[in-house]
Design an enzyme around this catalytic site. Structure first.
Site, PDB file in Angstrom:
ATOM      1  N   TYR A  75       3.330   7.159   9.804  1.00  0.00           N
ATOM      2  CA  TYR A  75       2.528   5.969   9.491  1.00  0.00           C
ATOM      3  C   TYR A  75       3.379   4.903   8.805  1.00  0.00           C
ATOM      4  O   TYR A  75       3.317   3.718   9.181  1.00  0.00           O
ATOM      5  CB  TYR A  75       1.355   6.357   8.587  1.00  0.00           C
ATOM      6  CG  TYR A  75       0.278   5.290   8.507  1.00  0.00           C
ATOM      7  CD1 TYR A  75      -0.880   5.401   9.270  1.00  0.00           C
ATOM      8  CD2 TYR A  75       0.416   4.179   7.683  1.00  0.00           C
ATOM      9  CE1 TYR A  75      -1.866   4.424   9.213  1.00  0.00           C
ATOM     10  CE2 TYR A  75      -0.560   3.195   7.622  1.00  0.00           C
ATOM     11  CZ  TYR A  75      -1.696   3.331   8.383  1.00  0.00           C
ATOM     12  OH  TYR A  75      -2.651   2.341   8.329  1.00  0.00           O
ATOM     13  N   LYS A  90       0.763   0.733  15.006  1.00  0.00           N
ATOM     14  CA  LYS A  90       2.132   0.738  15.519  1.00  0.00           C
ATOM     15  C   LYS A  90       2.484  -0.443  16.420  1.00  0.00           C
ATOM     16  O   LYS A  90       3.659  -0.654  16.711  1.00  0.00           O
ATOM     17  CB  LYS A  90       2.382   2.035  16.306  1.00  0.00           C
ATOM     18  CG  LYS A  90       2.451   3.251  15.422  1.00  0.00           C
ATOM     19  CD  LYS A  90       3.749   3.294  14.633  1.00  0.00           C
ATOM     20  CE  LYS A  90       3.657   4.185  13.421  1.00  0.00           C
ATOM     21  NZ  LYS A  90       3.397   3.487  12.177  1.00  0.00           N
ATOM     22  N   TYR A 122      -9.705   5.832   6.587  1.00  0.00           N
ATOM     23  CA  TYR A 122      -9.927   6.304   7.952  1.00  0.00           C
ATOM     24  C   TYR A 122     -11.000   7.387   7.879  1.00  0.00           C
ATOM     25  O   TYR A 122     -10.784   8.436   7.264  1.00  0.00           O
ATOM     26  CB  TYR A 122      -8.641   6.887   8.536  1.00  0.00           C
ATOM     27  CG  TYR A 122      -7.593   5.860   8.903  1.00  0.00           C
ATOM     28  CD1 TYR A 122      -7.424   5.480  10.230  1.00  0.00           C
ATOM     29  CD2 TYR A 122      -6.766   5.287   7.942  1.00  0.00           C
ATOM     30  CE1 TYR A 122      -6.456   4.549  10.591  1.00  0.00           C
ATOM     31  CE2 TYR A 122      -5.803   4.345   8.290  1.00  0.00           C
ATOM     32  CZ  TYR A 122      -5.655   3.981   9.612  1.00  0.00           C
ATOM     33  OH  TYR A 122      -4.702   3.054   9.958  1.00  0.00           O
ATOM     34  N   PRO A 124      -4.786   1.001  18.258  1.00  0.00           N
ATOM     35  CA  PRO A 124      -4.455   0.502  16.921  1.00  0.00           C
ATOM     36  C   PRO A 124      -4.596   1.525  15.811  1.00  0.00           C
ATOM     37  O   PRO A 124      -4.244   1.230  14.662  1.00  0.00           O
ATOM     38  CB  PRO A 124      -5.447  -0.650  16.734  1.00  0.00           C
ATOM     39  CG  PRO A 124      -6.608  -0.296  17.603  1.00  0.00           C
ATOM     40  CD  PRO A 124      -6.019   0.402  18.795  1.00  0.00           C
ATOM     41  N   HIS A 149       0.843  -1.190   0.000  1.00  0.00           N
ATOM     42  CA  HIS A 149       0.000   0.000   0.000  1.00  0.00           C
ATOM     43  C   HIS A 149       0.882   1.245   0.000  1.00  0.00           C
ATOM     44  O   HIS A 149       1.776   1.380   0.829  1.00  0.00           O
ATOM     45  CB  HIS A 149      -0.916   0.016   1.229  1.00  0.00           C
ATOM     46  CG  HIS A 149      -2.105  -0.876   1.082  1.00  0.00           C
ATOM     47  ND1 HIS A 149      -3.251  -0.725   1.841  1.00  0.00           N
ATOM     48  CD2 HIS A 149      -2.337  -1.914   0.248  1.00  0.00           C
ATOM     49  CE1 HIS A 149      -4.137  -1.649   1.485  1.00  0.00           C
ATOM     50  NE2 HIS A 149      -3.598  -2.381   0.531  1.00  0.00           N
TER      51      HIS A 149
END
Length: 390
Positions: A384, A296, A201, A292, A72
């Site tokens: 991220y 991480k 998200y 979550p 991704h």
């Protein structure tokens, strides 16, 4: 029985550390309380940072990952009926993430361990770790119905927050910092192809939602719900309707399918300091827990054991203890950065039960800032995709 490094916990952190040490000629033993089937079925994380993938490749544990993992290059943020994609490679000098379930990482590492690795004992229930401040700490455990003892030069606890290794650090020495969030994640697995190419998200007045995946045929999704939510109160149609409402975007459709798993995950943050006492080290969930939202947890555990592995190998080869002495501080700097990022993602995207309209406008302003500013987008992308391991 004696070994150089006794590793408590046969999850990804313990297994990867064992692999690193074994390949460098450092004797070690892994003790896992559960059986192999259970260890390979524990549902956990699914996002691997660039540094985690690099570490798995380094130890020869990435063949299936490279063949089956989903690469991704970004994530999508949604709020107020808008969508904005964060492109990782253009903002991070080429770093990206992989979707590859933690269960598969564990399977790969176990297979390597049993084929040509150090000793791995399933069903070995550790009762205590003694003598942490001596030159020869002792692990007492039960295996095959017999009480056994393993003496070590070093002990590494990869046995989680409720494991016995944390207790080896005296209460007067260790300090734990915690934050409990006033909401949980309701997670589902569904036998339906993902409705997106990359994770979504979503910020919504109804609460947060996340669209993820486990494979091209299996979707993984989450809804923000009140703490104490009972999955039985959520029939499938209600789940899909709520996901539809929170992901709502003109021209986009959420595909529905059979839901095969439902679970509720409370969200909290926790850090225990120091991560070393005498010859006992803590790694992964034994030392820290993150919500979550920032993906991480597994990646921090891998970073811990990569840093620790390098330090133990240096000590074994040269006798120099400088990296070992600095290990706790080195790991904690990364831990607190990840804790902050996870907190940022959680508080920006979720709706607090006591949230005011002012608080909501601040969240929208932050999301608008990420969409408008390459600098803000780069900060999110770098954290991220994972900061490089130095």
């Amino acid at each position: 029985m004696h070994t150089t490094v006794g590793i408590i916990g046969g999850g990804p952190a313990g297994l990867l550390l064992s692999r690193l040490l074994h390949r460098a000629g450092v004797d070690c033993v892994v003790l896992e309380s559960r059986d192999r089937a259970y260890a390979e079925q524990r549902q956990r994380a699914g996002i691997l940072e660039q540094s985690t993938v690099d570490a798995l490749r380094e130890v020869g544990a990435a063949e299936r990952l490279d063949a089956e993992g989903l690469v991704h290059d970004g994530v999508e943020l949604r709020w107020e009926g808008r969508a904005h994609r964060i492109d990782f490679p253009s903002l991070t000098d080429g770093r990206r993430v992989w979707v590859y379930a933690q269960t598969e990482v564990v399977k790969d590492l176990i297979a390597l361990q049993l084929a040509d690795g150090a000793a791995l004992h399933f069903g070995a229930e550790v009762r205590s770790v003694e003598g942490a401040d001596t030159d020869c700490p002792t692990i007492r455990y039960t295996h095959d119905g017999q009480d056994k003892t393993l003496t070590c030069a070093y002990v590494v606890g990869c046995d989680g927050f409720h494991g016995v290794t944390r207790a080896a650090v005296p209460e007067g020495v260790r300090r734990t910092y915690e934050r409990v969030y006033p909401f949980s994640w309701f997670g589902i697995l569904a036998d339906v192809p993902p409705s997106c190419d990359e994770l979504i998200y979503a910020h919504s007045p109804r609460g947060f939602a996340l669209h993820s995946m486990r494979s091209p045929e299996v979707s993984r999704m989450y809804l923000q719900v009140p703490n104490g939510t009972d999955p039985a109160d959520w029939p499938d149609e209600r789940i899909w309707d709520e996901l539809d409402a929170r992901f709502a975007l003109d021209g986009w459709k959420l595909e529905r399918g059979p839901i095969t798993s439902k679970s509720v995950l409370p969200l909290r943050s926790s850090v225990t300091e120091p991560m070393r006492y005498g010859r006992v080290f803590l790694a992964g969930d034994a030392a820290h827990i993150v919500p979550p939202t920032g993906a991480k947890g597994l990646n921090l555990a891998v970073a811990d054991v990569v840093v620790l592995g390098r330090a133990l190998i240096r000590q074994h080869r040269t006798g120099a203890s400088d990296l070992l002495d600095a290990c706790s501080d080195t790991c904690l700097r990364r831990v607190w950065r990840a804790e902050h990022f996870s907190y940022f993602m959680t508080t920006t995207l979720h709706t607090d039960p006591d949230q005011s309209p002012f608080d909501t406008r601040l969240q929208i302003a932050q999301l608008d800032r990420i969409a408008a500013s390459p600098h803000a987008a780069a900060e999110l992308a770098m954290n991220y995709a994972g900061l490089p391991l130095v």
